[in-house]
Design a protein around this motif. Structure first.
Motif, PDB file in Angstrom:
ATOM      1  N   TYR A 487       0.869  -1.164   0.000  1.00 29.71           N
ATOM      2  CA  TYR A 487       0.000   0.000   0.000  1.00 29.71           C
ATOM      3  C   TYR A 487       0.909   1.217   0.000  1.00 29.71           C
ATOM      4  O   TYR A 487       1.956   1.211   0.654  1.00 29.71           O
ATOM      5  N   SER A 489       0.865   5.763  -0.305  1.00 29.71           N
ATOM      6  CA  SER A 489       0.104   6.999  -0.474  1.00 29.71           C
ATOM      7  C   SER A 489       1.042   8.196  -0.523  1.00 29.71           C
ATOM      8  O   SER A 489       2.167   8.154  -0.026  1.00 29.71           O
ATOM      9  N   ARG A 490       0.555   9.221  -1.153  1.00 20.96           N
ATOM     10  CA  ARG A 490       1.291  10.471  -1.289  1.00 20.96           C
ATOM     11  C   ARG A 490       0.309  11.585  -0.983  1.00 20.96           C
ATOM     12  O   ARG A 490      -0.848  11.544  -1.442  1.00 20.96           O
ATOM     13  N   SER A 491       0.702  12.595  -0.270  1.00 21.51           N
ATOM     14  CA  SER A 491      -0.187  13.739  -0.128  1.00 21.51           C
ATOM     15  C   SER A 491       0.605  15.026  -0.077  1.00 21.51           C
ATOM     16  O   SER A 491       1.767  15.046   0.328  1.00 21.51           O
ATOM     17  N   ASN A 532      -4.273  14.257  -2.368  1.00 23.99           N
ATOM     18  CA  ASN A 532      -3.622  13.009  -2.008  1.00 23.99           C
ATOM     19  C   ASN A 532      -4.129  11.859  -2.839  1.00 23.99           C
ATOM     20  O   ASN A 532      -5.219  11.906  -3.408  1.00 23.99           O
ATOM     21  N   ASN A 534      -3.752   7.333  -3.132  1.00 26.77           N
ATOM     22  CA  ASN A 534      -3.183   6.113  -2.588  1.00 26.77           C
ATOM     23  C   ASN A 534      -3.552   4.933  -3.464  1.00 26.77           C
ATOM     24  O   ASN A 534      -4.532   4.976  -4.194  1.00 26.77           O
ATOM     25  N   ASN A 535      -2.740   3.927  -3.377  1.00 28.99           N
ATOM     26  CA  ASN A 535      -2.934   2.758  -4.235  1.00 28.99           C
ATOM     27  C   ASN A 535      -2.415   1.542  -3.482  1.00 28.99           C
ATOM     28  O   ASN A 535      -1.694   1.671  -2.498  1.00 28.99           O
ATOM     29  N   TYR A 545       6.552   4.654  -1.943  1.00 28.00           N
ATOM     30  CA  TYR A 545       5.504   5.584  -2.359  1.00 28.00           C
ATOM     31  C   TYR A 545       5.903   6.396  -3.587  1.00 28.00           C
ATOM     32  O   TYR A 545       5.325   7.438  -3.874  1.00 28.00           O
ATOM     33  N   LEU A 548       3.171   5.397  -7.585  1.00 28.35           N
ATOM     34  CA  LEU A 548       1.811   4.993  -7.242  1.00 28.35           C
ATOM     35  C   LEU A 548       1.105   4.304  -8.405  1.00 28.35           C
ATOM     36  O   LEU A 548       0.260   3.436  -8.204  1.00 28.35           O
TER      37      LEU A 548
END
Lengths: 1008, 526
Positions: A487, A489-491, A532, A534-535, A545, A548
């Motif tokens: 998993y 994520s980036r934000s 943001n 996520n994948n 990360y 993605l």
């Protein structure tokens, strides 16, 4: 002298004063050729050298400044008889130079005397002429050594402001609340201004701060209108003082080591084996029904063969270091201060850290004989920290994990068992990657035009930008239960805060009447936006990360994937004015008004008025007091002011339609559109009205000084989500201004200098405050609450009940539950029933519950002492909180052997009520509510100033050792009785937390 | 000097006002303001959608109607477990009928129903006022919205009885309370008015929505319970609605019982009206999360860990014929193995120690709604409200109560056949004489695996028919209503439940509503 970033109120700053004095005393005949040179040093009351004191020969134009070692050298006309030495915040001293070439000058008064200058809204004021409740702490009184933010610098030093260090996370800030809880929904954070510009606690490095002033009462804070209710904290950064002198460099740095404030005693693997061999209920070998410890409950504590100290597994020996370099220089016309601050901090949990670099540049320029002044200031802060795991949860897992379990299996995989809410805590740390980077850039510029004497116009512009970028990823091996391959994520978030302020002020003296008027306009625009994505289900976990798009979740639609973006803005516009008047420095008057509007308010209430007025009477300046010589200053003051609160979020007054929930329409899931809340065009600020009465005193040559304040603050039009009938309303609640809250209290500050000798000084400072809170009402004719209370807080699983009730007519913070009074022979609780008679907890119901105490301290006190013996200095700060209760959730969940899936406290087998150990279903009863009173030996530092006589390179050097949160005297059995005191469920010692720490520091301050 | 100050200040102020720096407008970036929304015909589905979407949290979700109908009845119980589920006594109060006006589940049904009603009123007003452009099929949409609104009122009629009837969105006055009779009359009238204009199609355009047959099936249910609601039974009217549905030939009894509960049960030809759910798009179907023990995550390779709470009442399990395949099609029993292995995960046993505390493996779990391998926190299984089997059973019950037991037995046999087709087909057949017998449910208090106290079910009139309803519709969120209709809801004892008062057949008006609206009076006995 501090360069004023704000216009001075009615006060003249000392250099100007001196300048005018010199012009006044100017005589052409003075130009004689006969001169002599006087050298000397200027020191403060603790014998530390004073940098930047002004030394002038009385009756001449000659003046100079002391250097960083306090030394000065001045050529004066031979006929000069007296030197005048002045320093910021001090009464000038005159010394005779007849027959002398060398003089040593010491400012004898203790710190925080009435002669200090304090920072008030849009200016500064002499402490003696302040008529509101304002507390000022200068850098020399700050907490020594390790400090996470400015809040920690003044902990225990300001009466009436509760500052809590409630987390050991190296990224956490202190928690600040002023004069009790004054709002339900609008938040309790004070307005923080850094050199007049809105910011946050960590906008500037603690080492780069010169003074912190706190506007406590309504009359002082009213000039900040809708933002003033929770108080105003004015942070003044280090400034270049005085005119032409050589550049200086100062270095301060320290290394620090941390450990948990108190480690809880849980069962060890040996304890497990002993309990199993003893056949203690719940501890078994192999789920054998014939064995004594047999239990049908899955996950029962068994022996898995290893010896693991789980707390040790997840923690590290954290070593942190901090360095600060300040460079100052310039001429009388142009000067600069540049500082660089570097932090490399580690937390007690593995991988927990915080790296931060803060750079600041402050440039001042003066032209047209001081009629036009410019200031430019840039603060750039970059911060980076490991933002992977949830350490609060990891702490819980480390405590409850069976110590006989190994960390890894034989094959090197993470050792796991199927137990509810039970994960290998080291796995949670090691199988993630995460980084948060914050860049905070604050740029400001100002110009001051002074066309004639005592008239100033100022334009200030500031732009603050904070950019946050976060990445988080879990490896394939992160979880054995979530069934997904990785998993990530980036934000990203961008917050911008623009400020334009135009002010003008004018000071005029007509005989015994002194006037200062101030007027201004303020425009603030805040915009916040973010994004943001996520994948999950990646082909590899090596991308973390950073790629993605490689995840399959979007196409598979069977795993976590998502994205969102958001943006909102708000405006705050204010017009303000203030008049200060005094008659012979005896009768003092201040009146201010802010007319302010916020875009967040409803269409019918955009603007509001926030007046403030205060009066003072300096009794010591009356004729009849002339004979009372032991009184140096005595002032009675009273103030009244109205302040407001800005709603927490934008757009709350508008009718908004939301797309959202899906509807199966002809085989497709389409989004519905519907209103999302009841709009309220009457939404407006909460109005807090505050009356403050105070006395400031200074006795026995200022050896004893202090102030006492009494206040009553009432919040009206308090925001709350009110129940409304549906229909006519679409939704059952509406955000409306209806309720009222009251806080009353007393604050005492005493400064004393019991011993002042050449070699030994003792300065002491005592603060005390008490507050009484009451939720007055939550209803009016239009909006009603359905009950006379609402519940708050929660025990969490598996008890799952609320912890507090907030009653109308009662203070915030009441614990509410069953009152345990005894333990039955079968190890279950006996509680007090609604009829007052004992009953078994098994028959307990809602009506048996009662108020069990309050989680907010009734009294808060601080006692700060500094001692100096020759070159040694020692400071000991104690602070404490009294008259409150703590709900010890750790004990409630981990001191009960019946919950035998998880590890437990050793004390779980101690007798309860001196009878028998508990063995029953978990329950929230008063046994777990403990007195929280504590006294902390919080900050102790021992320093030594190296005797550097005539060292060419180093002017001053001080080395020190210090400790923070050193020792706590308390009956409380948890980690640390210093807990959250905000919100509606204060005083709960949560199971999941980043425990507080004890910090040891060794450091040095050098100047070159 | 002051002159100069004033002039400059006023100049600055003037400049400000002229340049608009006193303007406090908000720029809205990530929201749609009502003032900026100008719907077209293409937006109509999105506008009527909220009338339906509230059904999802209302039925098969946390504190939903499933819990409200099952927790106080005799088939399902939520005991406290080692990992929790005391929850402040909410489940124990439901089981023991000790709820009061603050109880969460009935209060949530009230608020969900009125949210549906208010939304229907709002959209009806918007259509009426021309705010929503509809050129074709306006009558059908209005009829559909009214049928949906009548469905919400039916739920209030059944659970709270005396509720206010509100139909005008613009009426800002506090609503007045109606009697249960008035609410009944309103529901019947609304359905009868709406049905002619409703679509008679049975395909994906009407799936999950009120077509003619869905409306008729609910109306039949209202008539079936008319005796409870008003004191006057309406057996013939119920039969009339059932006959219309049967005569439409749109529905069948699916050969496999499971077809109506599998993940893609939207293809079942037996379902007359269902609430559509989806594991991604509409995630409120979590009956499996509440019933499965946490270790069952391994058994189904689930991406979420279940919470582990409710289970079957052992006495109810004891009523099943061992050859009735609905037992295993409804309940998860016995040993459960980690997916793809022979490793024992948990062994579910029938016994449940008591509501005060039960072991994590005690009690059979609801397995009716298919939990596929790799299931998530929400199922894609749609939640059936009315099945064709129920149409037949409603008709059978009316016939039975009118003394036509043999005719009823034919219908019941028709429903039973698939339950015994693979085991003992002969057992499917019931006779009229069977149906007039009492219940085989051994009513009484459960302790230590034994039933104590008097009771049993032999004295229940048409008790056998109630048993048939129990087996066919177990864990379908309706047991409370059936028990009330058969008169045993407040009189019998089961598991840890002792007989309660007659007033418990309706729930109290929520406390919050009473304080907000002075026109409301609490239901009797609360």
């Amino acid at each position: 002298m501090r360069k004023p970033l704000h216009l001075p109120g009615k006060q003249l700053l000392f250099p100007l004063f001196l300048l005018f004095s010199m012009i006044f005393f100017y005589h052409p005949v003075l130009a004689q050729t006969d001169t002599k040179t006087i050298t000397g040093t200027v020191r403060n009351q603790t014998d530390e050298p004073l940098d930047g004191a002004t030394i002038s020969a009385k009756g001449t134009t000659v003046s100079t400044l002391s250097d960083a070692k306090g030394n000065f050298s001045i050529r004066v006309p031979a006929r000069a008889r007296t030197l005048v030495v002045s320093y910021v915040g001090q009464e000038p001293i005159e010394v005779s130079i007849e027959g002398q070439n060398n003089v040593n000058v010491s400012f004898k008064s203790a710190g925080n005397t009435l002669n200090d200058v304090v920072v008030v809204g849009y200016g500064t004021q002499k402490k003696t002429e302040v008529t509101s409740a304002i507390s000022s702490v200068k850098s020399e009184s700050f907490t020594k050594g390790f400090a996470r933010d400015p809040g920690q610098l003044i902990q225990g030093k300001v009466a009436g402001i509760a500052i809590g260090t409630i987390s050991g996370n190296p990224n956490a800030n202190t928690q600040i609340s002023l004069r009790g809880v004054s709002s339900v929904l609008a938040g309790t954070s004070p307005l923080i201004l850094i050199d007049g510009i809105p910011g946050s606690l960590n906008s500037v490095a603690p080492e780069d701060i010169e003074s912190i002033d706190v506007l406590k009462d309504g009359s002082a804070a009213a000039i900040y209108g809708t933002r003033g209710t929770n108080g105003v904290i004015l942070i003044t950064t280090v400034k270049r003082r005085g005119g032409s002198r050589p550049p200086t460099i100062a270095y301060s740095g320290y290394f620090s080591y941390q450990q948990i404030a108190k480690r809880m005693e849980f069962l060890t693997a040996d304890d497990y084996r002993r309990l199993i061999s003893q056949g203690v209920k719940g501890f078994n070998q192999n789920l054998d029904p014939t064995k004594g410890g047999y239990s049908t409950v899955a996950g029962t504590n068994d022996d898995y063969g290893a010896n693991t100290d789980w707390f040790k597994q997840v923690t590290q020996e954290p070593l942190s270091h901090t360095h600060n370099l300040t460079l100052q220089g310039g001429t009388g016309q142009t000067n600069y201060t540049a500082s660089l601050n570097y932090r490399d901090w580690e937390g007690i949990f593995k991988r927990s850290n915080n790296h931060q670099v803060t750079a600041r540049l402050d440039v001042n320029h003066s032209m047209w004989d001081g009629k036009l002044k410019f200031n430019a200031n840039i603060i750039n802060r970059t911060r980076k920290y490991f933002s992977g795991p949830d350490y609060n949860w990891i702490y819980r897992q480390a405590l409850i994990r069976n110590p006989t379990e190994p960390v890894y299996t034989n094959t090197g995989a993470w050792y796991e068992r199927d137990v509810y809410m039970y994960v290998n805590p080291l796995r949670l740390i090691q199988e993630v990657s995460g980084e948060t980077r914050v860049q905070d850039m604050r740029i400001s510029g100002s110009a001051i035009l002074s066309p004639i004497k005592d008239l100033n116009f100022k334009v200030l512009f500031a732009e603050n930008k904070a950019n946050t970028l976060t990445g988080y990823a879990e490896t394939f091996n992160y979880s054995s239960t979530n069934g997904r391959r990785g998993y990530a994520s980036r934000s990203e978030g961008l917050d911008r805060d623009d400020l334009l302020e135009i002010t003008g002020d004018y000071t005029k003296n007509i005989n015994d009447h002194h006037f200062t008027v101030l007027g201004g306009y303020s425009y603030q625009y805040v915009v916040s936006e973010g994004f943001n994505a996520n994948n999950s289900n990646f082909p590899t976990d090596q991308y973390t990360y950073n790629r993605l798009q490689a995840g399959d979740a979007l196409t598979m639609q069977n795993a976590a994937v998502g994205m969102n973006s958001n943006k909102n803005d708000s405006k705050l516009i204010g017009f303000f004015g203030r008049i200060n008047y005094n008659f012979r420095s005896k009768y003092l008057v201040m009146a201010s008004l802010r007319h302010e509007g916020s875009s967040r308010y409803g269409a019918n209430y955009k603007y509001g008025d926030f007046p403030g007025v205060s009066l003072g009477w300096r009794i010591n300046n009356e004729e009849f007091m002339k004979s009372v010589t032991f009184v140096n200053d005595l002032k009675l003051r009273g103030g009244y002011g109205v302040t407001g609160t800005n709603p927490v979020s934008s757009y709350q007054s508008l009718v908004i339609l939301s797309y959202g929930s899906r509807f199966l329409y002809n085989g497709n899931w389409i989004q519905q559109i519907a209103p999302s809340s009841n709009p309220n065009p009457d939404l407006r600020w909460e109005r807090k009205q505050e009356l403050n009465l105070g006395v400031d005193f200074s006795l026995f040559k200022s050896r004893i000084s202090g102030s006492i304040d009494l206040y009553r603050r009432v919040t009206k039009d308090m925001l709350y989500n009110y129940s409304v009938p549906t229909p006519p309303y679409l939704f059952s609640t509406i955000l409306a201004n209806v309720g009222s809250m009251e806080n009353k209290g007393l604050e005492i500050l005493v400064n004393a200098a019991p011993v002042q000798t050449k070699n030994f000084d003792w300065n002491s400072n005592l603060t005390f405050s008490t507050n009484k809170n009451k939720l007055v009402t939550l209803s009016n004719t239009l909006f009603q609450t359905s009950l006379n209370y609402f519940t708050a807080g929660g025990t969490g699983e598996p008890i799952q009940t609320y912890t507090h009730r907030v009653y109308i007519g009662q203070p915030i913070g009441l614990f509410y539950g069953w009152k345990s009074i005894d333990i039955a022979a079968d190890s279950t609780w006996i509680i007090q029933g609604a009829d007052g008679k004992p009953k078994s907890v098994k028959n307990g119901n809602e009506t048996d519950k009662q108020i069990l105490g309050n989680g907010i301290p009734k009294y808060i006190a601080g006692w700060n002492n500094t001692f100096r013996y020759k070159n040694w200095d020692l400071s000991i700060n104690l602070r404490g909180a009294f008259g409150f209760k703590i709900l010890n959730l750790q004990k409630m969940y981990y001191a009960n052997p019946k919950i035998n899936q998880y590890n437990m406290l050793k004390s779980a087998f101690d007798p309860v009520y001196n009878k028998t150990p508990i063995y029953t279903d978990l329950a929230y009863v008063s046994y777990y509510i403990e007195p929280g009173d504590y006294v902390k030996i919080d900050n102790v530092s021992l320093g030594y100033a190296l005797p550097l006589k005539n060292n060419k390179y180093i002017k001053t050097a001080r080395i020190y050792v210090a400790g923070l949160n050193l020792y706590t005297i308390t009956n409380y059995t948890g980690v640390d009785p210093e807990l959250n005191t905000q919100g509606f469920s204060p005083g709960v010692d949560e199971r999941d937390k980043y425990p507080t720490t004890r910090t040891f520091t060794i450091g040095a301050n050098l100047s070159f | 000097m002051k002159k100069m100050l004033y002039s400059i200040t006023s100049l600055v102020t003037l400049a400000c006002i002229l340049s608009g720096c006193t303007k406090l407008d908000e720029t809205v970036y990530d929201q749609v303001l009502q003032d900026n929304f100008h719907p077209t015909e293409g937006d109509v589905p999105s506008i009527i959608a909220p009338v339906y979407t509230i059904l999802r949290p209302m039925e098969a979700s946390w504190y939903g109607n499933f819990d409200l109908q099952e927790e106080p009845a005799d088939a399902i119980v939520t005991p406290a477990r080692p990992n929790g589920w005391y929850d402040g006594g909410v489940y124990q109060r439901m089981h023991k009928h000790e709820w009061n006006q603050t109880q969460g589940q009935p209060n949530q049904l009230w608020s969900n129903c009125y949210q549906g009603i208010n939304t229907a009123n709002r959209v009806l007003y918007q259509i009426d006022a021309g705010l929503v452009p509809i050129t074709t099929g306006k009558e059908a949409i209005i009829a559909e919205l009214k049928a949906a609104r009548a469905f919400y009122y039916y739920n209030l009629l059944d659970n709270h009885g005396n509720v206010p009837i509100v139909t005008d969105f613009k009426d800002a006055s506090l609503p007045k309370q109606s009697t249960r009779q008035q609410v009944y009359d309103f529901v019947v009238k609304e359905f009868l008015d709406a049905i002619p204009a409703l679509s008679d199609k049975v395909d994906q355009t009407t799936y999950g929505r009120f077509n003619k047959w869905a409306a008729k099936s609910i109306l039949a249910k209202v008539y079936l319970n008319a005796g409870v609601y008003t004191g006057t039974p309406q057996w013939d009217k119920c039969i009339e609605q059932c006959n219309d549905i049967i005569a439409s030939n749109k529905y069948i009894i699916e050969p496999l019982y499971k077809t109506s509960y599998k993940t893609d049960n939207n293809t079942s030809k037996e379902i007359v009206f269902a609430i559509p759910y989806d594991e991604i798009q509409a995630t409120q179907m979590n009956i499996h999360m509440k019933t499965l023990d946490p270790v069952m995550q391994k058994v189904y390779s689930m991406s979420a860990q279940p919470w582990g709470g409710n289970c079957a009442v052992p006495q109810f399990i004891d009523t099943y014929d061992p050859d009735d395949t609905r037992l295993k099609d409804t309940w998860i029993m016995g040993p459960q193995y980690v997916a793809g292995t022979t490793t024992l995960a948990i062994n579910f046993i029938e016994n449940v120690d008591g509501i005060a505390l039960a072991g994590s493996n005690q009690g059979y779990r609801v397995g009716k709604y298919e939990i596929k391998m790799g299931a998530r926190g929400a199922l894609s299984t749609d939640y059936p409200i009315e099945r064709y089997a129920d149409i037949l059973m409603m008709k059978a019950e009316c016939l039975l109560r009118q003394g036509k037991a043999a005719e009823a037995a034919t219908l019941v046999t028709q429903v039973r056949q698939r339950a015994f087709s693979t085991t003992s087909p002969a057992k499917a057949t019931v006779t009229g004489a069977d149906l007039v017998k009492g219940s085989v449910y051994n009513y009484g208090l459960w302790a230590g695996g034994r039933v104590s106290g008097t009771g049993g079910g032999a004295d229940i009139q048409y008790g056998r028919f109630l048993d048939e309803l129990g087996w066919e519709f177990a864990a379908e969120g309706r047991r409370r209503q059936d028990m009330i209709r058969f008169g045993i809801y407040t009189t019998k004892q089961w598991f840890n439940h002792v007989s309660s008062g007659a007033n418990k057949t309706i729930f109290p008006i929520p406390e919050g509503e009473l304080t907000k609206n002075g026109n409301l009076k609490q239901n009797p006995g609360y």
